[in-house]
Design an enzyme around this catalytic site. Structure first.
Site, mmCIF file in Angstrom:
data_model
loop_
_atom_site.group_PDB
_atom_site.id
_atom_site.type_symbol
_atom_site.label_atom_id
_atom_site.label_comp_id
_atom_site.label_asym_id
_atom_site.label_seq_id
_atom_site.Cartn_x
_atom_site.Cartn_y
_atom_site.Cartn_z
ATOM 1 N N ARG A 132 57.423 -29.310 -8.649
ATOM 2 C CA ARG A 132 57.295 -28.059 -9.407
ATOM 3 C C ARG A 132 56.933 -28.397 -10.847
ATOM 4 O O ARG A 132 57.666 -29.119 -11.518
ATOM 5 C CB ARG A 132 58.615 -27.276 -9.371
ATOM 6 C CG ARG A 132 58.597 -26.068 -10.290
ATOM 7 C CD ARG A 132 59.895 -25.245 -10.241
ATOM 8 N NE ARG A 132 59.792 -24.137 -11.162
ATOM 9 C CZ ARG A 132 60.602 -23.918 -12.191
ATOM 10 N NH1 ARG A 132 61.644 -24.701 -12.408
ATOM 11 N NH2 ARG A 132 60.398 -22.903 -12.994
ATOM 12 N N HIS A 163 56.422 -21.153 -18.501
ATOM 13 C CA HIS A 163 57.729 -21.759 -18.785
ATOM 14 C C HIS A 163 57.888 -21.740 -20.310
ATOM 15 O O HIS A 163 57.909 -22.783 -20.963
ATOM 16 C CB HIS A 163 57.792 -23.172 -18.200
ATOM 17 C CG HIS A 163 59.191 -23.708 -18.035
ATOM 18 N ND1 HIS A 163 59.714 -24.120 -16.842
ATOM 19 C CD2 HIS A 163 60.185 -23.913 -18.932
ATOM 20 C CE1 HIS A 163 60.957 -24.559 -17.001
ATOM 21 N NE2 HIS A 163 61.267 -24.449 -18.276
ATOM 22 N N GLU A 183 62.930 -18.350 -15.882
ATOM 23 C CA GLU A 183 64.088 -17.930 -16.675
ATOM 24 C C GLU A 183 63.761 -16.941 -17.779
ATOM 25 O O GLU A 183 63.900 -17.252 -18.968
ATOM 26 C CB GLU A 183 64.776 -19.161 -17.273
ATOM 27 C CG GLU A 183 65.198 -20.185 -16.236
ATOM 28 C CD GLU A 183 66.036 -21.322 -16.834
ATOM 29 O OE1 GLU A 183 66.089 -21.454 -18.063
ATOM 30 O OE2 GLU A 183 66.655 -22.064 -16.052
ATOM 31 N N ASN A 236 67.582 -21.097 -10.628
ATOM 32 C CA ASN A 236 67.945 -22.239 -11.472
ATOM 33 C C ASN A 236 69.420 -22.160 -11.785
ATOM 34 O O ASN A 236 69.911 -21.105 -12.220
ATOM 35 C CB ASN A 236 67.186 -22.208 -12.803
ATOM 36 C CG ASN A 236 65.722 -22.579 -12.648
ATOM 37 O OD1 ASN A 236 65.259 -22.840 -11.540
ATOM 38 N ND2 ASN A 236 65.008 -22.594 -13.755
ATOM 39 N N TYR A 280 73.034 -24.703 -13.081
ATOM 40 C CA TYR A 280 73.498 -26.007 -13.558
ATOM 41 C C TYR A 280 75.005 -26.172 -13.610
ATOM 42 O O TYR A 280 75.520 -27.268 -13.493
ATOM 43 C CB TYR A 280 72.953 -26.261 -14.975
ATOM 44 C CG TYR A 280 71.468 -26.541 -15.019
ATOM 45 C CD1 TYR A 280 70.539 -25.506 -15.030
ATOM 46 C CD2 TYR A 280 70.998 -27.843 -15.033
ATOM 47 C CE1 TYR A 280 69.182 -25.767 -15.066
ATOM 48 C CE2 TYR A 280 69.630 -28.114 -15.073
ATOM 49 C CZ TYR A 280 68.727 -27.065 -15.085
ATOM 50 O OH TYR A 280 67.387 -27.332 -15.111
ATOM 51 N N GLU A 314 65.519 -25.324 -9.947
ATOM 52 C CA GLU A 314 66.048 -26.312 -10.899
ATOM 53 C C GLU A 314 67.533 -26.498 -10.678
ATOM 54 O O GLU A 314 68.266 -25.521 -10.478
ATOM 55 C CB GLU A 314 65.892 -25.844 -12.364
ATOM 56 C CG GLU A 314 64.523 -26.032 -12.951
ATOM 57 C CD GLU A 314 64.455 -25.548 -14.391
ATOM 58 O OE1 GLU A 314 65.457 -25.678 -15.136
ATOM 59 O OE2 GLU A 314 63.397 -25.047 -14.766
HETATM 60 C C1 GBH Z 1 66.664 -24.974 -17.832
HETATM 61 O O1 GBH Z 1 67.395 -23.902 -18.347
HETATM 62 C C2 GBH Z 1 65.233 -24.920 -18.306
HETATM 63 O O2 GBH Z 1 64.435 -24.184 -17.412
HETATM 64 C C3 GBH Z 1 64.646 -26.292 -18.516
HETATM 65 O O3 GBH Z 1 63.426 -26.168 -19.189
HETATM 66 C C4 GBH Z 1 65.636 -27.155 -19.262
HETATM 67 O O4 GBH Z 1 65.120 -28.407 -19.613
HETATM 68 C C5 GBH Z 1 66.849 -27.318 -18.381
HETATM 69 O O5 GBH Z 1 67.412 -26.075 -18.166
HETATM 70 C C6 GBH Z 1 67.963 -28.183 -18.982
HETATM 71 O O6 GBH Z 1 68.490 -27.567 -20.102
HETATM 72 O O7 GBH Z 1 74.442 -21.632 -25.448
HETATM 73 O O8 GBH Z 1 72.563 -20.411 -26.181
HETATM 74 O O9 GBH Z 1 72.424 -22.790 -26.065
HETATM 75 C C7 GBH Z 1 68.741 -23.853 -17.940
HETATM 76 C C8 GBH Z 1 69.441 -22.588 -18.396
HETATM 77 C C9 GBH Z 1 70.317 -21.379 -20.207
HETATM 78 C C10 GBH Z 1 70.818 -23.654 -19.984
HETATM 79 C C11 GBH Z 1 70.747 -21.435 -21.666
HETATM 80 C C12 GBH Z 1 71.215 -23.727 -21.441
HETATM 81 C C13 GBH Z 1 72.099 -22.667 -23.268
HETATM 82 C C14 GBH Z 1 72.499 -21.407 -23.863
HETATM 83 N N1 GBH Z 1 69.822 -22.659 -19.782
HETATM 84 N N2 GBH Z 1 71.730 -22.466 -21.869
HETATM 85 S S1 GBH Z 1 73.001 -21.577 -25.504
#
Ligand code: GBH
Length: 479
Positions: free
Chosen positions: A77, A123, A169, A309, A311, A380
């Site tokens: 992807r 993205h 996202e 996605n 995590y 993801e």
């Molecule tokens: C993904 O987002 C992205 O799609 C990708 O590009 C990125 O590299 C990957 O995560 C790893 O980070 O407290 O305001 O800082 C994941 C979803 C949502 C995770 C926002 C981080 C931080 C919110 N993201 N979150 S904040």
């Protein structure tokens, strides 16, 4: 009970995004994006860096494909940089043949090696000109038409691509781009951080515009391309698992549900149910745009698959009283410890991320149930590792913590499919290689491959790169 629970044609592989890996911002006529502009503002990126070089993937597609081969990945992807295709972005602006040729060749090269391309159109890297010309994502009329035009150019250019993702996202572009200002274009109500922005309204407008642009692109794909190319199209939404902070407190239980609604259902409810979630309408009132019948007709039913996605997980504690106008969580707190003082998972390099595989299984079930068992593509999933950037190379490549993350999360996925009946058909680990981690710069690494930024962007496979393939092999049916 057999452990072979995933269908034979299950797609697994790795994900990346254009701005995070490509570099070469001026090569072959690429125009600037809002991320080029944002990175140039002092203080926005932790280490003062940008995606100007990143992994230099624009010049190393061969190396990236070789990496994929070594891992045994079935799919890859990646995302397309809109400003390589249409440097100024708009529907009346010139298309750049060199940009198209780059991705066309890349797709052909992947297919030659038997790797299935999964392509994200957007993205986060909006062409900078569109932001300046008409306010970019805030401008419903213009943005929707320009995105639809760009999408159509790509559908035409890459008929061999069978899996399309419109947006990655939209929550992040909306909230981080227009509420907290942490991401490009950095709008926020906080005048110390930005001269422009209204965090109480803009993010909800932008979210609405994403849904419309998605619906419009999907309509074009289904009417003009799907009949001859036979591919599929969906949107990728981010969202993390939740547990009530106090399981005995109905207000925390409700708040946990509300957290999922403000992150996931904000976009998925209109797509699957034709409306915004009631909790959001109740809290946001007229600040949440309303749907005209024509608009919602475009959006409802516009996913061939659900791109997921995820995590981490959070404990959710309700808040009392009226939430401030810039609240985007749903009047609640997100925590890593519950009432009993139990911790949700071990620390990583990302302050927001702690592994919790059971949460992944729960969330897969929640999505499956709320949206009537859609086909889910996990687009993801992955982790950073505390202090990884400061370790010597021989320890970096021995990333047992990340390997264990994948064992846990892929194991949870197998249980969700095998025991709970959730329809998951693909899984892309984030990420194929260390890359530009947005506002965190290069200090935080998510790759299953180490990228030596000081040593000419050379790639080294980590242990985790060799763990994902055998894991899927162990769970996948042979026929
Ligand atoms: C993904 O987002 C992205 O799609 C990708 O590009 C990125 O590299 C990957 O995560 C790893 O980070 O407290 O305001 O800082 C994941 C979803 C949502 C995770 C926002 C981080 C931080 C919110 N993201 N979150 S904040």
């Amino acid at each position: 009970m057999t452990t072979k629970v995933l269908p034979k044609d299950f797609l697994w592989g790795f994900a990346t995004a254009a701005y995070q890996i490509e570099g070469a911002p001026e090569a072959d006529g690429r125009g600037p994006s809002i991320w080029d502009k944002f990175c140039a503002i002092p203080g926005k990126i932790a280490d003062g860096s940008s995606g100007a070089v990143a992994c230099d993937s624009y010049h190393r597609t061969g190396e990236d494909i070789a990496l994929l081969k070594e891992t045994g990945a079935k799919a890859y992807r990646f995302s397309i940089a809109w400003s390589r295709i249409i440097p100024l972005g708009g529907r009346d602006d010139p298309v750049n043949p060199a940009g198209i040729a780059f991705y066309k060749t890349f797709v052909d090269d992947l297919l030659k090696e038997g790797i299935v391309p999964m392509v994200t159109l957007f993205h986060w890297d909006l062409p900078q000109e569109l932001d300046e010309r008409y306010g970019g994502l805030l401008n419903k009329e213009e943005f929707v038409k320009d995105f639809a035009n760009y999408a159509k150019v790509m559908f035409e250019a890459l008929p061999k691509v069978k899996h399309w993702i419109t947006f990655n996202e939209p929550w992040c572009s909306s909230i981080l781009g227009y509420n907290t200002g942490l991401f490009a274009p950095g709008h926020t109500i906080d005048r110390k951080k930005s001269p422009v922005g209204d965090s109480s309204k803009e993010c909800w407008i932008v979210g609405h515009n994403f849904l419309l642009a998605h619906g419009t692109a999907v309509k074009i794909y289904r009417e003009e391309f799907k009949p001859k190319n036979g591919g599929e199209i969906g949107i990728t939404l981010n969202g993390d698992a939740v547990y009530p902070w106090d399981t005995e407190d109905p207000l925390d239980v409700e708040a946990a549900e509300r957290k999922l609604e403000f992150s996931i259902a904000w976009f998925a409810d209109p797509i699957y149910h034709g409306r915004y979630p009631a909790s959001m309408t109740a809290q946001l009132g007229s600040r949440l745009p309303s749907w005209t019948p024509e608009e919602i007709a475009l959006v409802q039913g516009s996913n061939d698959f659900y791109g997921m996605n995820t995590y981490t997980a959070n404990y959710i504690k309700h808040k009392t009283g009226t939430p401030p106008a810039d609240d985007f969580l749903g009047n609640l707190e997100t925590l890593f410890e519950n009432k009993a003082g139990e911790c949700i998972g071990p620390e990583t390099q990302s302050f927001w991320l702690r592994p919790n595989p059971q949460g992944f299984r729960n969330l897969l079930n929640w999505i499956s149930k709320r949206y009537n068992q859609p086909k889910i593509y996990v687009t993801e999933n992955g982790t950073s590792l505390k202090g990884e950037n400061d370790l010597p190379l021989e320890q970096i490549v021995d990333d047992e913590f990340r390997a264990e993350y994948y064992r846990g999360y892929v194991g949870a996925l197998a249980k969700a499919v095998g025991e709970d009946g959730v329809n998951v058909r693909a899984y892309m680990a984030w990420s194929l290689m260390d890359n530009f981690e947005w506002a965190e710069g290069y200090e935080t690494r998510f790759g299953v491959t180490f990228v030596d930024y000081e040593g000419g962007q050379k790639r080294y496979l980590k242990k985790s790169a060799k763990v994902v393939g055998p894991l899927f092999d162990s769970y996948t049916k042979k026929e």
